[in-house]
Write a protein that holds these residues in place. Structure first.
Motif, short mmCIF file in Angstrom:
data_model
loop_
_atom_site.label_atom_id
_atom_site.label_comp_id
_atom_site.label_asym_id
_atom_site.label_seq_id
_atom_site.Cartn_x
_atom_site.Cartn_y
_atom_site.Cartn_z
N VAL A 75 0.84 -1.20 0.00
CA VAL A 75 0.00 0.00 0.00
C VAL A 75 0.87 1.25 0.00
CG1 VAL A 75 -1.67 1.31 1.34
CG2 VAL A 75 -1.92 -1.14 1.12
N VAL A 76 1.97 1.20 0.76
CA VAL A 76 2.86 2.35 0.82
C VAL A 76 3.53 2.56 -0.53
CG1 VAL A 76 4.86 3.33 1.99
CG2 VAL A 76 3.24 1.97 3.27
N VAL A 77 3.93 1.45 -1.17
CA VAL A 77 4.51 1.56 -2.51
C VAL A 77 3.51 2.22 -3.45
CG1 VAL A 77 5.31 0.25 -4.51
CG2 VAL A 77 6.06 -0.40 -2.23
N GLY A 78 2.24 1.78 -3.39
CA GLY A 78 1.21 2.37 -4.23
C GLY A 78 1.08 3.86 -3.99
N LEU A 79 1.14 4.23 -2.74
CA LEU A 79 1.01 5.65 -2.38
C LEU A 79 2.18 6.45 -2.96
CD1 LEU A 79 -1.13 6.99 -0.70
CD2 LEU A 79 0.30 6.70 1.32
N LEU A 80 3.39 5.92 -2.84
CA LEU A 80 4.57 6.62 -3.35
C LEU A 80 4.50 6.74 -4.87
CD1 LEU A 80 7.34 5.05 -1.06
CD2 LEU A 80 6.31 7.32 -0.90
N VAL A 81 4.08 5.66 -5.52
CA VAL A 81 3.96 5.71 -6.99
C VAL A 81 2.89 6.71 -7.39
CG1 VAL A 81 3.34 4.40 -9.05
CG2 VAL A 81 4.84 3.38 -7.34
N LEU A 82 1.79 6.76 -6.62
CA LEU A 82 0.73 7.74 -6.92
C LEU A 82 1.28 9.16 -6.85
CD1 LEU A 82 -2.34 8.33 -7.42
CD2 LEU A 82 -2.52 8.62 -4.96
N PHE A 83 2.05 9.46 -5.81
CA PHE A 83 2.64 10.80 -5.69
C PHE A 83 3.55 11.09 -6.87
CE2 PHE A 83 2.24 10.50 -0.80
CZ PHE A 83 0.93 10.92 -0.90
N THR A 84 4.22 10.03 -7.36
CA THR A 84 5.16 10.22 -8.46
C THR A 84 4.44 10.50 -9.77
OG1 THR A 84 6.56 8.61 -7.34
CG2 THR A 84 7.19 9.20 -9.58
N VAL A 85 3.40 9.73 -10.06
CA VAL A 85 2.76 9.83 -11.38
C VAL A 85 1.55 10.77 -11.39
CG1 VAL A 85 3.48 7.52 -12.05
CG2 VAL A 85 1.22 7.85 -11.02
N SER A 86 1.09 11.19 -10.21
CA SER A 86 -0.04 12.11 -10.18
C SER A 86 0.30 13.37 -10.96
CB SER A 86 -0.38 12.47 -8.74
OG SER A 86 -1.24 13.59 -8.73
N ASN A 87 -0.74 14.00 -11.45
CA ASN A 87 -0.59 15.21 -12.26
C ASN A 87 0.33 16.23 -11.60
OD1 ASN A 87 -1.35 16.94 -14.43
ND2 ASN A 87 -2.56 18.07 -12.94
N GLU A 88 0.34 16.22 -10.26
CA GLU A 88 1.16 17.21 -9.55
C GLU A 88 2.52 16.64 -9.14
OE1 GLU A 88 -1.59 18.26 -6.45
OE2 GLU A 88 -2.15 20.09 -7.52
N GLY A 89 2.76 15.38 -9.48
CA GLY A 89 4.02 14.76 -9.09
C GLY A 89 5.09 15.00 -10.14
N PRO A 90 6.31 14.50 -9.87
CA PRO A 90 7.43 14.74 -10.79
C PRO A 90 7.20 14.16 -12.19
CG PRO A 90 8.03 13.22 -8.99
CD PRO A 90 6.73 13.84 -8.64
N LEU A 91 6.45 13.04 -12.28
CA LEU A 91 6.20 12.45 -13.61
C LEU A 91 4.80 12.80 -14.11
CD1 LEU A 91 7.74 8.86 -13.29
CD2 LEU A 91 8.80 10.97 -14.08
N GLY A 92 4.22 13.87 -13.57
CA GLY A 92 2.85 14.22 -13.92
C GLY A 92 2.62 14.38 -15.41
N SER A 93 3.63 14.91 -16.09
CA SER A 93 3.45 15.18 -17.52
C SER A 93 3.35 13.89 -18.34
CB SER A 93 4.62 16.02 -18.03
OG SER A 93 5.83 15.38 -17.73
N TRP A 94 3.76 12.78 -17.75
CA TRP A 94 3.69 11.51 -18.50
C TRP A 94 2.27 10.96 -18.55
CZ3 TRP A 94 8.53 8.01 -17.36
CH2 TRP A 94 9.69 8.79 -17.54
N ASP A 95 1.40 11.54 -17.74
CA ASP A 95 -0.01 11.14 -17.78
C ASP A 95 -0.20 9.64 -17.50
OD1 ASP A 95 -2.49 12.03 -17.87
OD2 ASP A 95 -2.69 12.15 -20.04
N LEU A 96 0.39 9.19 -16.42
CA LEU A 96 0.36 7.75 -16.13
C LEU A 96 -0.67 7.36 -15.08
CD1 LEU A 96 4.14 6.80 -16.06
CD2 LEU A 96 2.42 6.06 -17.70
N VAL A 97 -1.18 8.33 -14.33
CA VAL A 97 -2.05 7.96 -13.23
C VAL A 97 -3.32 7.27 -13.75
CG1 VAL A 97 -3.33 10.13 -13.06
CG2 VAL A 97 -2.94 8.77 -11.01
#
Lengths: 238, 311
Positions: A75-97
């Motif tokens: 669950v923690v891994v999921g949370l960290l990945v969400l922060f990473t790929v969310s629109n406001e995260g560092p990979l937000g522009s990749w549109d992965l969420v």
């Protein structure tokens, strides 16, 4: 649509039972978990060989990171990945969420430490004299690595299995980053067997949940059988 | 390769000519023919209650067929659905918690809010009815009786629209800061989960009528107090709102598609689908986007005085 069966009814299910729905869920599950495990193995095996054979500064730290990662909560891994790929995260522009690719990322992070850890044990157990012999015969480093992999293949197969088991059976991570999406035509986009089971149980459709659960167990058994055969090289491992 | 280049240049020239022709054909420059949305994907974050009833599938199929697009529906609790919209991870949000929606709009994240439909909340529970609330038309009184009789009450406890309303009723009943007793349980899950738990453990809960009806096969709970659908108290009304995520804050959202979706759901066609949707022969939702006297309050936060909260 509710089945209209009370919970205590005998589990008599007529096939094809929402078969398209179930098939698409299986496809998504396998696509996500198999991709994640293949990618993890490609990264984990070289790392395991490196850590197993070479001495370098930070090796102890790396080993303890691997060991911690083996038990890291999904669950923690999921949370960290969400922060990473969310629109406001560092990979937000990749549109992965809420995409299968985000789920692959999450499962990659989960499976890699497990595969690395078990591979490391397998590789370390290859006799020193086997490696010495390979060197003595004029083998390059690459050749020695190949010989080691061949010798440790059963342990490596076990590692891949353990990684796959961890990937395909986790719920929390894929639920958070994938969003449990199914199209309105009843096919899954980011709904896996585990998140579908969770959703069905939540809605009291225990028959469907049971069927999905049985399918999940059978899938793991099938993959086990295949990997063990590969690890044995089709023959008996002595 | 001069020949190739000449061909390429000719191609560019032709393309420009066609492009310009397109503009002039529209009767001037800078004419926006509206957003192209075919083939795009709309991400909709919504509540578990709309999703589990199956209504959204009906609406989305019709919308997808009409515009040649895809709708990805992410079912979450209202709180989570709004959070997903706040971070720009969805294009449009459909929820049912006016206070949370108002806050979201006041912060500038949500725009063009429309009310699409309503149903009502109901207090359901064990057929034995130990708290003797059945048939009452006062939700607050019923809650007081549940508390006084130490009957088990199962709460969603997940910041959803239903949970928000439940806490409002408890507040009316004199339980401001969650000073509940042993009898109060937080399930922390979707409506379906809570209905099942309540049925298994013989307690009471507040549910939306839609989920209760769509799960009538899975639980033997009975309705004890009803809302406005059956002329009950207004505190049990359950209106559903929808809004687009502000593209000025998140330039990644598909605003054109979001507005097309809102337009479709509030159109005659969308409203007819909502009106015609039944489970077990019962209508679950009542359309309210099209009324004789337009409800202007739906577009802005309640009590909004026109001041610019962003400055």
């Amino acid at each position: 649509m509710p089945l209209g069966l009370p919970i205590h009814a005998p589990l008599i299910v007529e096939f094809p039972f929402e078969w398209n729905y179930i098939r698409s869920i299986i496809e998504v599950s396998l696509y996500v978990s198999v991709t994640a495990v293949v990618l993890s193995t490609l990264v984990s095996l070289p790392v395991a060989l490196l850590v197993g054979f070479k001495e370098f500064p930070g090796k102890t730290l790396l080993t303890s990171i691997i060991n911690t990662g083996m038990g890291f909560p999904s669950v923690v891994v999921g949370l960290l990945v969400l922060f990473t790929v969310s629109n406001e995260g560092p990979l937000g522009s990749w549109d992965l969420v809420f995409t299968p690719e985000a789920m692959i990322m999450s499962q990659f992070v989960l499976a890699a430490p497990v595969i690395t850890g078990v591979c490391l044990a397998a590789v370390s157990s290859v006799e020193q004299n086997v490696r010495d012999a390979a060197y003595a015969m004029g083998g390059t480093r690459f050749d020695v690595a190949l010989v080691t992999i061949k010798e440790a293949r059963y342990g490596i197969a076990t590692a891949v299995l353990a990684g796959f088991g961890r990937a395909i059976s986790e719920v929390g991570g894929v639920l958070i980053v994938g969003g449990n999406i199914a199209g309105s035509d009843g096919t899954s986009y980011t709904r896996t067997l585990t998140t579908a089971i969770q959703l069905e149980a939540q809605q009291g459709r225990f028959e469907t949940a049971m069927i999905l659960g049985a399918i999940l167990v059978v899938l793991v058994l099938i993959v086990n059988a295949i990997v063990v055969r590969l690890g044995n090289g089709g023959g008996r491992y002595e | 390769m001069p020949i190739h280049r000449r061909g390429l240049l000719a191609g560019i020239g032709g393309g420009t000519a066609v492009g310009l022709a397109g503009c002039t054909a529209l009767g001037g420059d800078d004419v926006d023919s509206g957003p192209e949305i075919v083939g795009e994907t709309l991400t909709l974050s919504t509540t578990t209650s709309t999703y589990h009833t199956g209504l959204l599938d009906e609406l989305n199929v019709a919308f997808e067929d009409r515009y040649g697009v895809t709708v990805d529906t992410v079912p979450q609790g209202t709180g989570a659905a709004i959070q997903t919209g706040r971070s720009g991870d969805s294009d449009v949000v459909m929820v049912h918690a006016r206070s949370q929606e108002d806050e979201f709009m006041a912060d500038g994240y949500g725009i063009n809010r429309r009310e699409i439909m309503f149903n009502d909340f109901i207090i359901i529970g064990d057929p034995d009815d130990p708290a003797e609330i059945s048939g009452g038309d006062d939700a607050v009184e019923a809650f007081v009786r549940i508390a006084d009789s130490d009957s088990m009450f199962v709460s969603r406890g997940d910041d959803s629209g239903t949970h928000t309303r439940e806490l409002e009723i408890w507040e009316e009943a004199g339980f401001e800061d969650g000073n509940f007793g042993e009898w109060y349980r937080e399930a922390g899950g979707g409506m379906g989960e809570v209905v099942i738990q309540t049925g298994q453990r013989g307690g009471y809960t507040l549910a939306d009528r839609g989920t209760y009806l769509s799960m009538s096969n899975e639980s033997d709970l009975e309705i004890h107090v009803e809302g406005p659908v059956e002329d009950g108290p207004e505190i049990l009304a359950n209106p559903y709102g929808i809004f687009a995520i502000n593209p000025e804050i998140h330039d990644t959202v598909d605003y054109g598609l979001a507005m097309a979706y809102i337009g479709f759901i509030t159109s005659l066609e969308g409203q007819a689908i909502i009106e015609g949707y039944t489970v077990e022969g019962e209508q679950l939702f009542f359309p309210e986007a099209l009324t004789e006297d337009p409800n202007f309050e739906q577009y802005v936060p309640e009590g909004w005085d026109g001041s610019d909260s962003n400055e």
